[in-house]
Design an enzyme around this catalytic site. Structure first.
Site, PDB file in Angstrom:
ATOM      1  N   GLY A 339       0.836  -1.195   0.000  1.00  0.00           N
ATOM      2  CA  GLY A 339       0.000   0.000   0.000  1.00  0.00           C
ATOM      3  C   GLY A 339       0.867   1.239   0.000  1.00  0.00           C
ATOM      4  CG  MET A 341       8.756   1.241   1.270  1.00  0.00           C
ATOM      5  SD  MET A 341       8.751  -0.003   2.593  1.00  0.00           S
ATOM      6  CE  MET A 341      10.199   0.498   3.498  1.00  0.00           C
ATOM      7  CD  GLU A 342       8.445   1.531   6.534  1.00  0.00           C
ATOM      8  OE1 GLU A 342       7.576   1.264   5.691  1.00  0.00           O
ATOM      9  OE2 GLU A 342       8.906   0.691   7.331  1.00  0.00           O
ATOM     10  CG  ASN A 343      11.113   4.127   0.477  1.00  0.00           C
ATOM     11  OD1 ASN A 343      11.539   3.008   0.694  1.00  0.00           O
ATOM     12  ND2 ASN A 343      10.120   4.372  -0.363  1.00  0.00           N
ATOM     13  CG  HIS A 375       1.229   2.588   8.751  1.00  0.00           C
ATOM     14  ND1 HIS A 375       0.753   1.548   9.507  1.00  0.00           N
ATOM     15  CD2 HIS A 375       2.388   2.145   8.205  1.00  0.00           C
ATOM     16  CE1 HIS A 375       1.582   0.529   9.427  1.00  0.00           C
ATOM     17  NE2 HIS A 375       2.587   0.859   8.632  1.00  0.00           N
ATOM     18  CD  GLU A 376       3.706   3.555   5.163  1.00  0.00           C
ATOM     19  OE1 GLU A 376       4.818   3.295   5.664  1.00  0.00           O
ATOM     20  OE2 GLU A 376       2.851   2.677   4.925  1.00  0.00           O
ATOM     21  CG  HIS A 379       6.902   2.932   9.631  1.00  0.00           C
ATOM     22  ND1 HIS A 379       7.135   2.000  10.611  1.00  0.00           N
ATOM     23  CD2 HIS A 379       5.972   2.373   8.806  1.00  0.00           C
ATOM     24  CE1 HIS A 379       6.374   0.928  10.373  1.00  0.00           C
ATOM     25  NE2 HIS A 379       5.660   1.134   9.290  1.00  0.00           N
ATOM     26  CD  GLU A 398       5.294  -2.432   9.130  1.00  0.00           C
ATOM     27  OE1 GLU A 398       4.358  -1.618   9.290  1.00  0.00           O
ATOM     28  OE2 GLU A 398       6.223  -2.240   8.304  1.00  0.00           O
TER      29      GLU A 398
END
Ligand code: BES
Ligand code: ZN
Length: 934
Positions: A339, A341-343, A375-376, A379, A398
């Site tokens: 969905g 990604m927390e780069n 959410h991201e 992180h 997570e």
């Protein structure tokens, strides 16, 4: 600004060992976090040698046959230049990227071997070797004796003529070429090529350049990207400069990025695109949203942009730490497996998870965007700044983000009450899996997690949803303030806990499953028992606590909150819980605890009375809980199915979303088990009676269903009302959706509200034939520029009742010209959810398993979802045999991240067979009686 750090020896000194206790790890994170922020830890001082894996047989004892890196080399900085080429090589027809990398590392233990991760890269040779080794300190570097690529464990192996000396620094230079495939992993391109992007987590950074690809091997990265004129390059750091260059006769651009923070490889991102962006800034942090030009022009990035700043500020205050980077880029990507990604500094999203358009987006789409951003962003601190040592602790990363995403979204949209939705979205969801004997504990042993497939498998509902649920419970009994303080010096003596936090939390983290608490309001006895969906299932996983938990119980007596109680043993007696004739007990108020509740018959009867007469006396989350608990206790044969069905009688009075949704989720199981049997008719007759008042209620509220209600939850429940009413055959509903859809086909103007589109399309296509399907398909193709609308159509196309259309659609799922790779498995699952499509999808998956596995097996969630999805209806001996046969037939191909899901499916099928056998008659009688009752 904080340097990257992770759980280290300092934490050990405080008596905490990462990986042992959940609480230990949480405290570890918080302590490291609050006390060491800004310090630059030496990440290596305490690393121990890895133990040999226990689960994966290793062919030999050579270091390159082990999946874990030896601890003798530690990367410090990388200098990586990559050139993704967005036109195919004229001779091979392949898309490729070229790269060069310099990595400086320190030797902390003498060695004559260098292992560095590398996957699917081809190297330029220097004097017959795949790399060049230099020294950066006073000693000379030894020569490379031999070098090769070790495919299975994904290493570039360099054997040296002499030794690297402890305390000295060396430099490794490589030049390589990789395929820029459309495979959604590592450095990859879009299927329709306009851009190249990356997805590194968990183990694909090594597919872009040689690197020490483990989360604890943090380093600084200097990134340079070469790209076509007219395109923009993005990476984790800010771009410092872009210059025009000429390379091999081509006019290109070279963009150099600022050095990153000290970080893990899995958080890197490199993107080249011709995308547009919008931006603003908040307290010196630059925020930008990138997407395809047409999407930006249509204003679809605006919502995400408006919400990012406030959510970032919310988390700064939550973590009591400023955002660690100067910029936060977020980009919507057309082909994207997860969905989001927390780069670090450059978060990537599926288009539907970032872009909002009032004309196409439902309230559910909007909520998804707010929560996924939260959410991201969560992180950025928890996971990126502070990183777990190894993947076995992924659940904490997570699970934490999955808990605080609700807090972040709630802050961004306070009117929505999203925090309540964790009950449906996580607790109920994961209860279904965690009640199986084939479940597993939250935490895994470090040595049990070795291969990329084992790592991928950790991204499951247990890590996400149980993690979130257990952390929410912790935060509730500690109070949110104490939890937020990071438990640092949390004075837990004031909290009157029955045991140390560590001991309490270990019972939830180190053993799988959860308890059902049984309260007898006659005797005051309160007891616990491991809840198993199939009471006959054999639990082979040992538990350090013998399947007992330390359970916080919040409860009310006749609607009034009482002093919370702790259940610390198998069974206790509480005078307070004895009820008189007109008192009733309700436990696990607002479902803050991760457990189910059962009562004596008397109390159940009283609760049902309250539901019937004055359901508002019971909090709405608990109305949902009563339904969900009752249905699941019945499946586990703890109460009768009739007793569970009785909890639905009051639904004619229920208007709230959460209890309705809980009821629908449970009735879905009845649909799955019975929609091919004679139970179906009477069940439909009963349900149409229950849903009609709700349908009527929203019809009134919305001017004959021509509008949508104001409230977020009401908007959801309007959709429930319409979809159930249509599903149960309420004629008025069916006419309504057919008319709307017909009007769209006739006039080519779509006046259906985005909230209602999924259900309206689905019902119209189900009721229609080829004409409706083809129309929707043409819209799907046409609307390809708006992913939000395409997603709704893609789902609805699975609703047709025509087998040949479904079979054709199944074929489309494996053709990326028809269905994007990212959507393939979800579409197969949609088709399997359709009663007509079930067996077609199962045949299809069985016949194509090895192809599906090779082409689509890389993604993390999608594979377990696929296995669970195509088997969820299984309830016959024949289906069970097929399933076992499938497992045996494909053992050579494997099931990758779907391995556990396959065992869960077998267990679920066995439970379903027994359940249907034992309940069919009762259920038929009950529905028949109730359908005819006035
Ligand atoms: N780190 C994950 C993305 C990810 C998942 C990478 C699996 C590799 C394998 C990210 O933070 C995440 O959890 N994304 C979720 C969204 C969230 C709202 C639950 C997702 O992708 O669904
Ligand atoms: Zn996450």
């Amino acid at each position: 600004m904080g340097k990257g750090f992770f759980i280290s020896k300092t934490v050990g000194i405080l008596g905490i060992i990462a990986g042992v206790g959940a609480l230990a790890t949480i405290i570890a994170l918080s302590v490291v976090y609050s006390q060491e922020k800004g310090k630059n830890n030496n990440q290596n001082e305490e690393q121990t040698t890895s133990k040999p894996p226990t689960t994966t047989p290793i062919p030999s004892n050579k270091p390159w046959d082990k999946y874990r890196l030896p601890k003798n080399l530690v990367p410090e900085t990388y200098n990586v230049t990559l050139w993704p080429r967005l036109t195919p090589d004229p001779t091979t027809g392949l898309y490729t990227f070229l790269g060069s990398s310099v990595v400086d590392f320190e030797c902390v233990e003498d060695t004559d071997l260098i292992l560095i991760h590398s996957n699917k890269l081809n190297y330029t040779e220097f004097e017959n070797q795949l790399a060049r080794l230099m020294s950066v300190s006073s000693v000379e570097a030894p020569a490379i004796k031999s070098s090769w690529l070790q495919g299975v464990t994904q290493y570039l192996v360099l054997e040296l003529d002499g030794t690297l000396k402890k305390g000295h620094k060396y430099r490794l230079y490589t030049e390589f070429i990789g395929e820029l495939a459309d495979d959604l992993g590592g450095f990859y391109r879009m299927y329709i090529v306009v851009m190249a992007t990356t997805q590194m987590q968990p183990t694909d950074a090594r597919k872009s350049f040689p690197c020490f690809d483990e989360p604890a091997m943090k380093a600084y990265f200097f990134i340079t990207l070469i790209h076509d004129r007219g395109t923009t390059a993005l990476s984790n750091g800010k771009d410092i400069e872009t210059t025009e260059i000429n390379h091999d006769g081509q006019d290109l651009l070279k963009t150099v990025f600022e050095r990153t923070e000290k970080m893990s490889t899995y958080l890197l991102a490199f993107i080249v695109s011709d995308y547009d962006s919008i931006g603003n800034s908040i307290d010196g942090v630059e925020i930008r949203i990138f997407a395809r030009r047409s999407a930006i022009a249509a204003g679809q990035g605006q919502y995400a942009l408006n919400k990012t700043g406030p959510i970032l500020k919310f988390f700064e205050q939550y973590y009591n730490a400023t955002y660690p980077l100067p910029k936060s880029d977020q980009i919507a990507i057309p082909d994207f497996n997860a969905g989001a990604m927390e780069n670090w500094g450059l978060i990537t999203y599926r288009e539907t998870a970032l872009l909002y358009d009032e004309a196409f987006s439902s309230n559910s789409n909007k909520e998804k965007i707010a929560t996924i951003i939260a959410h991201e962003l969560a992180h950025m601190w928890f996971g990126n700044l502070v990183t777990l040592r190894w993947w076995n602790d992924l659940w904490l990363n997570e699970g934490f983000a999955s808990y605080v995403e609700y807090l972040g979204a709630n802050n961004a949209e306070p009117e929505w009450n999203v925090t309540d939705l964790i009950v449906l979205g996580d607790i109920h969801r994961v209860f279904a899996i965690d009640a199986l004997a084939s479940s597993h504990p939250l935490s895994s042993k470090e040595e049990d997690i070795q291969t990329p497939a084992q790592i991928s498998e950790l991204f499951d509902a247990i890590s996400y949803s149980k993690g979130a649920s257990v952390l929410r419970m912790l935060s509730d009994f500690l109070t949110e303030d104490v939890f937020q303080l990071g438990l640092r010096a949390a004075d837990s003596s004031k909290l009157e806990l029955p045991d140390t936090l560590d001991n309490i939390m270990n019972t939830w983290v180190l053993q799988m499953g959860f308890p059902v608490v049984t309260i007898n309001t006659g005797t005051g006895s309160v007891s616990q028992q491991h809840f198993l969906l199939d009471p006959e299932a054999v639990v082979t996983t040992p538990s350090p606590f013998n399947y007992q938990w330390i359970i916080p119980i919040k409860w009310m007596m006749t609607g009034n909150m009482q002093n919370p109680l702790w259940l610390t043993s198998k069974s206790e007696t509480s005078e307070a819980m004895k009820a008189t004739q007109d008192q009733w007990v309700l436990a696990n108020v607002n479902m803050v605890g991760y457990y189910r509740v059962n009562y004596d018959d008397d109390n159940w009867a009283k609760l049902l009375d309250v539901l019937q007469s004055n359901h508002q006396l019971i909090p709405r989350i608990n109305r949902a809980q009563i339904l969900d608990d009752a249905f699941n206790l019945a499946r586990a044969k703890i109460i009768s199915t009739v007793q569970a069905l009785n909890t639905t009688k009051y639904l004619s009075n229920e208007r709230d979303y959460i209890p309705w949704k809980a009821a629908l989720n449970n009735l879905d199981f009845f649909y799955l088990m019975f929609d091919r049997s004679e139970v179906y008719g009477p069940m439909q007759d009963y349900l149409v009676k229950k849903v009609s008042p709700l349908f009527e209620y929203y019809k009134q509220m919305t001017d004959n269903s021509s509008k949508v209600p104001d409230g977020h939850m009401d908007q959801y429940n309007q959709v429930n009302a319409i979809s159930l009413a249509c599903r149960t055959g309420l004629e008025e509903c069916q006419n309504l959706v057919m008319t709307w859809f017909q009007e769209w086909m006739d006039t080519d103007t779509n006046r259906i509200h985005p909230n209602l589109r999924s259900t309206v399309y689905c019902n119209a296509i189900a009721a229609g034939g080829k004409k409706e399907w083809d129309f929707a398909w043409s819209q799907f193709i046409k609307n390809d520029s708006t992913a939000i609308e395409s997603d709704k159509l893609r789902y609805a196309l699975s609703c047709t009742k025509q087998p040949w259309l479904l079979n054709r659609y199944l074929e489309y799922t494996l053709d990326p010209d028809m269905i994007r790779k990212q959507d393939a498995t979800a579409t197969i699952v949609d088709i399997a959810s359709n009663v007509v499509g079930q067996s077609l999808a199962w045949d299809f998956v069985r016949a194509r398993w090895s192809y599906i596995f090779s082409q689509y097996g890389g993604g993390s969630f999608s594979f377990s979802n696929l296995v669970n999805g195509v088997t969820k209806r299984f309830s016959t001996e024949f289906e069970l045999q097929q399933l076992k046969q499938f497992k045996a037939d494909n053992s050579d191909v494997g099931f990758g991240s779907g391995t556990l899901a396959l065992d869960q499916s077998i267990e679920r099928t066995i439970a379903n067979i027994k359940w249907v056998e034992e309940n069919k008659e009762n259920v038929l009688d009950w529905f028949t009686t109730e359908a005819n009752a006035q």
